[in-house]
Scaffold this motif. Structure first.
Motif, mmCIF file in Angstrom:
data_model
loop_
_atom_site.group_PDB
_atom_site.id
_atom_site.type_symbol
_atom_site.label_atom_id
_atom_site.label_comp_id
_atom_site.label_asym_id
_atom_site.label_seq_id
_atom_site.Cartn_x
_atom_site.Cartn_y
_atom_site.Cartn_z
ATOM 1 N N GLN A 52 0.839 -1.202 0.000
ATOM 2 C CA GLN A 52 0.000 0.000 0.000
ATOM 3 C C GLN A 52 0.873 1.252 0.000
ATOM 4 N N HIS A 53 0.408 2.260 -0.727
ATOM 5 C CA HIS A 53 1.122 3.532 -0.775
ATOM 6 C C HIS A 53 0.557 4.439 0.309
ATOM 7 N N ARG A 54 1.424 4.963 1.156
ATOM 8 C CA ARG A 54 0.993 5.839 2.242
ATOM 9 C C ARG A 54 0.826 7.255 1.717
ATOM 10 N N THR A 55 -0.334 7.841 1.975
ATOM 11 C CA THR A 55 -0.612 9.218 1.584
ATOM 12 C C THR A 55 -0.629 10.070 2.843
ATOM 13 N N PRO A 56 0.231 11.085 2.931
ATOM 14 C CA PRO A 56 0.232 11.928 4.131
ATOM 15 C C PRO A 56 -1.080 12.690 4.264
ATOM 16 N N SER A 57 -1.506 12.912 5.505
ATOM 17 C CA SER A 57 -2.772 13.599 5.735
ATOM 18 C C SER A 57 -2.601 15.120 5.780
ATOM 19 N N ILE A 58 -1.395 15.610 5.688
ATOM 20 C CA ILE A 58 -1.171 17.048 5.708
ATOM 21 C C ILE A 58 -0.598 17.474 4.361
ATOM 22 N N LYS A 59 -1.049 18.594 3.865
ATOM 23 C CA LYS A 59 -0.587 19.103 2.580
ATOM 24 C C LYS A 59 0.081 20.455 2.813
ATOM 25 N N PHE A 60 1.279 20.634 2.284
ATOM 26 C CA PHE A 60 1.998 21.886 2.402
ATOM 27 C C PHE A 60 1.765 22.724 1.156
ATOM 28 N N ILE A 61 1.571 24.009 1.362
ATOM 29 C CA ILE A 61 1.325 24.921 0.257
ATOM 30 C C ILE A 61 2.636 25.613 -0.096
ATOM 31 N N GLY A 62 2.920 25.741 -1.346
ATOM 32 C CA GLY A 62 4.111 26.453 -1.789
ATOM 33 C C GLY A 62 5.268 25.522 -2.074
ATOM 34 N N LYS A 63 6.318 26.120 -2.606
ATOM 35 C CA LYS A 63 7.495 25.377 -2.991
ATOM 36 C C LYS A 63 8.333 25.039 -1.756
ATOM 37 N N ARG A 64 8.896 23.874 -1.748
ATOM 38 C CA ARG A 64 9.735 23.467 -0.631
ATOM 39 C C ARG A 64 11.114 24.085 -0.799
ATOM 40 N N THR A 65 11.569 24.749 0.253
ATOM 41 C CA THR A 65 12.894 25.366 0.208
ATOM 42 C C THR A 65 13.801 24.645 1.189
ATOM 43 N N PRO A 66 15.049 24.421 0.825
ATOM 44 C CA PRO A 66 15.957 23.751 1.744
ATOM 45 C C PRO A 66 16.262 24.657 2.940
ATOM 46 N N PRO A 67 16.565 24.064 4.085
ATOM 47 C CA PRO A 67 16.853 24.892 5.266
ATOM 48 C C PRO A 67 18.147 25.685 5.086
ATOM 49 N N ASN A 68 18.216 26.814 5.788
ATOM 50 C CA ASN A 68 19.420 27.651 5.748
ATOM 51 C C ASN A 68 20.555 26.983 6.504
ATOM 52 N N SER A 69 21.730 27.488 6.323
ATOM 53 C CA SER A 69 22.875 26.967 7.062
ATOM 54 C C SER A 69 22.789 27.417 8.511
ATOM 55 N N PHE A 70 23.543 26.751 9.382
ATOM 56 C CA PHE A 70 23.533 27.106 10.798
ATOM 57 C C PHE A 70 24.081 28.513 11.015
ATOM 58 N N ALA A 71 25.065 28.910 10.218
ATOM 59 C CA ALA A 71 25.632 30.254 10.357
ATOM 60 C C ALA A 71 24.593 31.319 10.052
ATOM 61 N N THR A 72 23.759 31.096 9.037
ATOM 62 C CA THR A 72 22.699 32.046 8.704
ATOM 63 C C THR A 72 21.665 32.098 9.821
#
Length: 109
Positions: A11-31
């Motif tokens: 079975q394919h698991r479908t998440p119950s939460i949907k995120f709006i917008g483009k996914r951006t990678p997290p900033n560096s720790f220094a930032t």
């Protein structure tokens, strides 16, 4: 039992939460650190002290007397006992102390 494991894996698991917008990678720790605050800004220019340690931000980077007066402003107090006596904490009675120490068992009649 084995059949249910195979079915569950298929079975394919479908998440119950949907995120709006483009996914951006997290900033560096220094930032992150340059924008973070904990009892004042964490970022800033590093200053070398006389003991050889490096301090960051506004806290600890200068002498305490340069931060100004530590007296409370008009209408402010640092301790509850500086307020009028009606605002002071009341003293515990012997009965209350016994009730807390015994876990309340002495209050049951």
């Amino acid at each position: 039992m084995r059949a249910s494991l195979i079915l569950r894996a298929a079975q394919h698991r479908t998440p119950s939460i949907k995120f709006i917008g483009k996914r951006t990678p997290p900033n560096s720790f220094a930032t992150y650190r340059s924008k973070a605050q904990q009892h004042g800004p964490l970022g800033g220019n590093a200053k070398a002290s006389t003991s050889g340690f490096t301090t960051y931000g506004a806290i600890g980077g200068s002498a305490g007397r340069s931060l100004g007066s530590v007296q409370p402003k008009e209408g402010e107090v640092f301790d509850r006992n500086d307020l009028p006596k009606r605002f002071w904490r009341t003293q515990w009675t012997d009965e209350e102390i016994d009730a807390v120490t015994s876990g309340g068992a002495t209050l049951v009649a």
